[in-house]
Enzyme design. Sequence first.
Site, short mmCIF file in Angstrom:
data_model
loop_
_atom_site.label_atom_id
_atom_site.label_comp_id
_atom_site.label_asym_id
_atom_site.label_seq_id
_atom_site.Cartn_x
_atom_site.Cartn_y
_atom_site.Cartn_z
N GLU A 156 4.05 1.47 2.09
CA GLU A 156 3.33 2.35 3.01
C GLU A 156 2.87 3.61 2.29
OE1 GLU A 156 5.64 3.17 6.53
OE2 GLU A 156 5.98 1.04 6.92
N GLU A 213 -2.69 0.19 10.41
CA GLU A 213 -1.86 0.12 11.63
C GLU A 213 -2.11 1.32 12.55
OE1 GLU A 213 2.36 -0.48 11.10
OE2 GLU A 213 2.75 -0.27 13.24
N LYS A 216 4.53 -5.12 -0.10
CA LYS A 216 3.74 -4.16 0.68
C LYS A 216 4.47 -2.83 0.66
CE LYS A 216 3.37 -4.29 5.39
NZ LYS A 216 4.00 -2.99 5.76
N ASP A 242 9.57 -4.84 7.14
CA ASP A 242 10.81 -4.08 7.34
C ASP A 242 11.04 -3.80 8.82
OD1 ASP A 242 8.86 -2.19 7.66
OD2 ASP A 242 9.72 -0.72 6.29
N SER A 243 10.12 -4.27 9.67
CA SER A 243 10.38 -4.28 11.11
C SER A 243 11.61 -5.12 11.43
CB SER A 243 9.16 -4.82 11.88
OG SER A 243 8.75 -6.06 11.33
N ASP A 262 8.05 -6.50 2.36
CA ASP A 262 7.95 -5.05 2.48
C ASP A 262 8.94 -4.37 1.54
OD1 ASP A 262 6.02 -3.95 4.12
OD2 ASP A 262 7.21 -4.17 5.95
O1 KIV Z 1 7.17 -4.20 9.09
C1 KIV Z 1 6.24 -4.79 9.64
O2 KIV Z 1 6.42 -5.75 10.39
C2 KIV Z 1 4.89 -4.33 9.36
C3 KIV Z 1 3.79 -4.85 10.23
C4 KIV Z 1 3.91 -4.29 11.58
C5 KIV Z 1 2.46 -4.62 9.63
O3 KIV Z 1 4.69 -3.54 8.50
#
Ligand code: KIV
Length: 290
Positions: free
Chosen positions: A138, A205, A136, A67-68, A106
Site C-alpha cells: 500500500e 480502493e 502487493k 491482509d484483509s 499482501d
Molecule cells: O486486503 C485485501 O483484501 C485488499 C483488497 C481489498 C484489495 O487489499
Amino acid sequence: MSATYTLDTATSRANPTPAPMKRLTVPAIRARKVDGVTAEPIVVLTAYTARQAQLLDPHCDMLLVGDSLGQVIYGLPSSVPVTLEMMEAHGAAVVRGSYHSVVIVDMPFGSYEGSPAQAFESASRLLKATGAAAVKLEGGAAMAETIAFLCQRGIPVCAHVGLTPQAVNVLGGYGPRGRDTAEASKILDDAHAVADAGCFAMVIEGVIEPVAARITAAVPCPTIGIGASPQCDGQVLVTDDLLGLFERTPRFVKRYADLAATIGEAAAAYAAEVRARSFPGAAQLYEPKK
Ligand code: KIV
C-alpha cells in the site's frame, strides 16, 4: 518450497500435480492493457485457504491473498496486526489450491515501509515461502522508490492507492477518498508515481468514480478497482463479502450469495438433530463386520 497441488475433493487431501500446470503470468496480466485499453477486464478475488482458492481459481485471473484476512479469518479489528507468518501460511495454501490464477500476496503493515532493503527481505521471504508470483503493498509516491527497488530485483509489485486500510490510524476510518480537489490530485500523483516506479498493476480502493476513471485512462498498467469505477481495467472484491458471510454490506460490495443464512440454517438443523438424537442416523453408522 511450494509446489502446485491438486486438492482431491473426494479425500480433502492436497496432492502434488505430476506435471506443473500452466498458470497465467504477471507479464500476461500486464499485457492485457494495450495503448490504454483492456479488452478483457481482469477478474480478481481474495482467497485465504486452499479450498476457497480451488473453487475461485477457474473463474479468476488473479487471486489476492489480502491482509484483509486479519479481519475476515482472524477477527482482528484491522489489518494492522497481520504478520508475515500469517501471510506465508495463507499464501502457501492458496498457491496449493490453485493452478490457473496469478497469486498475489499482501505485504503486511510494518514489513516494508522502513526501507527498500526491508521490503526486499520481506517480499522475497513471502515469495519463497508461498510460491506466489507477486506481492502487493500500500502507498503512493512515498513507496515509489521501494517499488522500483523490488521490481529491479525480480519481485513483481501490485501497488495500492486511494484508501489504504493499513493507514487507518492516520486516515481515521475507511471512508472514500478524493472528494476534495487537493486529495483527488494527491491520489492522481500517487498513481503516476507507482506506475512510473514499475508496478505491473495497481489496486484503486475507495476512491470517487471520476478520479478512478481518470487514473485508469492516465496510467499504462492495469488498474484493479474496489469501490472505484467500472472503467477500471479489472475489479476485486473480498470473497467473503460477495458471498454474504457478513451482516454488513458496504456500498461498493454486491452480494452474489447469502452464505451466512445457509450456514446458519445448516448448523441449526444439525443442532436440532443432535438434540433429538436423530443424528447420526442409520446411514451414518458403521455396521459390524458380517
Ligand atoms: O486486503 C485485501 O483484501 C485488499 C483488497 C481489498 C484489495 O487489499
